[in-house]
Every structure is written in structure tokens, then in C-alpha cells.
Enzyme design. Sequence first.
Site, PDB file in Angstrom:
ATOM      1  N   HIS A   1      -4.403   1.980  -3.084  1.00 20.87           N
ATOM      2  CA  HIS A   1      -3.451   1.491  -2.513  1.00 20.87           C
ATOM      3  C   HIS A   1      -2.973   2.310  -1.254  1.00 20.87           C
ATOM      4  O   HIS A   1      -2.323   3.401  -1.674  1.00 20.87           O
ATOM      5  CB  HIS A   1      -2.563   1.045  -3.395  1.00 20.87           C
TER       6      HIS A   1
ATOM      7  N   MET B   1      -0.475   3.164   1.162  1.00 19.27           N
ATOM      8  CA  MET B   1       0.941   3.093   1.688  1.00 19.27           C
ATOM      9  C   MET B   1       1.020   4.180   2.634  1.00 19.27           C
ATOM     10  O   MET B   1       1.690   5.266   2.661  1.00 19.27           O
ATOM     11  CB  MET B   1       1.917   3.434   0.501  1.00 19.27           C
TER      12      MET B   1
ATOM     13  N   ASP C   1       2.156  -5.243  -8.507  1.00 24.16           N
ATOM     14  CA  ASP C   1       2.202  -3.970  -8.559  1.00 24.16           C
ATOM     15  C   ASP C   1       3.761  -3.484  -8.659  1.00 24.16           C
ATOM     16  O   ASP C   1       4.492  -3.681  -7.698  1.00 24.16           O
ATOM     17  CB  ASP C   1       1.477  -3.107  -7.451  1.00 24.16           C
TER      18      ASP C   1
HETATM   19  C1  DX5 Z   1       4.691   2.079  -6.247  1.00 25.02           C
HETATM   20  C2  DX5 Z   1       3.324   2.423  -6.483  1.00 25.02           C
HETATM   21  C3  DX5 Z   1       2.896   1.779  -7.770  1.00 25.02           C
HETATM   22  C4  DX5 Z   1       3.701   2.369  -9.112  1.00 25.02           C
HETATM   23  C5  DX5 Z   1       3.781   1.588 -10.158  1.00 25.02           C
HETATM   24  O1  DX5 Z   1       4.834   2.320  -5.132  1.00 25.02           O
HETATM   25  O2  DX5 Z   1       2.540   1.312  -5.431  1.00 25.02           O
HETATM   26  O3  DX5 Z   1       1.304   1.515  -8.216  1.00 25.02           O
HETATM   27  O4  DX5 Z   1       2.971   3.411  -9.491  1.00 25.02           O
HETATM   28  O5  DX5 Z   1       4.388   2.376 -10.980  1.00 25.02           O
HETATM   29  P1  DX5 Z   1       5.401   1.416 -12.297  1.00 25.02           P
HETATM   30  O6  DX5 Z   1       4.281   0.798 -13.149  1.00 25.02           O
HETATM   31  O7  DX5 Z   1       5.872   2.583 -12.982  1.00 25.02           O
HETATM   32  O8  DX5 Z   1       6.268   0.580 -11.621  1.00 25.02           O
HETATM   33 ZN    ZN Z   2       0.569   0.987  -6.040  1.00 26.12          ZN
END
Ligand code: DX5
Ligand code: ZN
Length: 222
Positions: A64, A66, A173
Site C-alpha cells: 500500500h 502512501m 483498511d
Molecule cells: C493506515 C494504514 C493501515 C493501518 C491499519 O494508514 O494504511 O494499513 O496499519 O491499522 P489498524 O488496523 O490498526 O487501523
Molecule cells: Zn494500509
Amino acid sequence: MTMRIQPSILSADFVNFESEFSTISAADGIHVDVMDGHFVPNMTFGLGMVKRMQEISSLPLDVHLMIENPEHWAVLYAGTGVFSTTIHFEASSDPVATAKAIRATGSRAGLSIKPNTPVSEIKDLLEHFDQVLVMSVEPGFGGQAFMPAALEKISTLRKLVDSKNLSTWIQVDGGIDLATIALAASAGADTFVAGSSVFNSADRNSMIDQLRSTAQSAVPSF
Ligand code: DX5
Ligand code: ZN
């Protein structure tokens, strides 16, 4: 419908990824959060780390991104052999070309939208992607609360994907636990990222199995 659980290693111990991976063998894949400190207000790791993770992981890696400038970076991550590579719609100047470049490496291509981006912005891009990721928190940090507004977006996407006869995975997510996974599954999601709920569990594999069976028993409401 096949329901997939992908623990997010954002909640894992960053200096012990190899042993952390061995504690989540019941998962369908491992969600790898790459953050650049620009697109999101946090940083994790880069290409070199993902390359090593791909070498040591026996589970498919779901990356993923970002990050800004996915036009440059996504194909490099995809080229490490990871199972799927997801870019953010908000960061991309040419999502279709980037999806083509990702797919040309053999990696699945994913497109993610932040909480304030409506599904209407990406509805004409669906056939270029293998999966769509609906963020149910503002990206950047684990452990945040699930935003219920994501449910409407998931069900809109499910209707679009089914009406176009696509096989696009609908992934969610952020804030996924035993309660919210049932809501997301009944709205039409089939692929679930779970960070803190899995990694903070005493028995991670049993939590993964419980999440999957909870999703499987949620009745789709579309
Ligand atoms: C947040 C990430 C997620 C994060 C989710 O920006 O993209 O993948 O790790 O964590 P939880 O499940 O704790 O919300
Ligand atoms: Zn993520």
C-alpha cells in the site's frame, strides 16, 4: 464469496519482521504500508526493505503506497515480485498508465481512496485495476477508529463492480476488528486489512481465523 484477511505490519515490530511474519501464517497475505512523510504525516520504510520482505515471505505481499509520485515509484515496488501494488488516487497524475505499468510486472494493480474522496471520482477507472482500497481511517497511523462513512462507499463500489461484471477485489483498511469487519463484509467488501486488532492479540492466528469466519458469516446486504 472468498473473504481474505491481510494483517498490516504497521503494527508489527519493525526490527523483527521475519519473526513477526511467522506469527501470522493463517493470513491470506501481508499488507505492507509504505509511507513517505509527504503524502501522509508518517514514514515507514522504502524499496530496499520491501525487496527483502518479498525474499523472506511465504505469504503474498500487498503493498500500500502512501507516497507521492507513484508514477515513478509504483513500478519499482511492483517489480520486486510482490503480489499486489496499490497507489493512491489523490497522489496520482496518471492512474491508468501507472496501473498498466504495475500489471506489466505481473503484480496486481490497486487503487486507493482516502475518506474524503468519493467513489464517483474513480468509477470510470475500475477496469484498469484488480483491487480498490477504501480507507476507513485517514491514512498514516494504525489504531484509529473505523469511520462508518466507508460503508456507503463500499456498497456503492460493490454495486458498480457487480453491474460491470468485474472481478475487482474490494478492500477496506483502517479500524477493522471483529465488530467492524461484519459491517464492512455486509456492505460488500471481500478483502480486509487489520493491523492493531491482529498484532495486539495474544493469539494472532486465531484472531485471523475469527476475523475471516466473521466476515464469511456476515450476510451481504446488497
Ligand atoms: C493506515 C494504514 C493501515 C493501518 C491499519 O494508514 O494504511 O494499513 O496499519 O491499522 P489498524 O488496523 O490498526 O487501523
Ligand atoms: Zn494500509
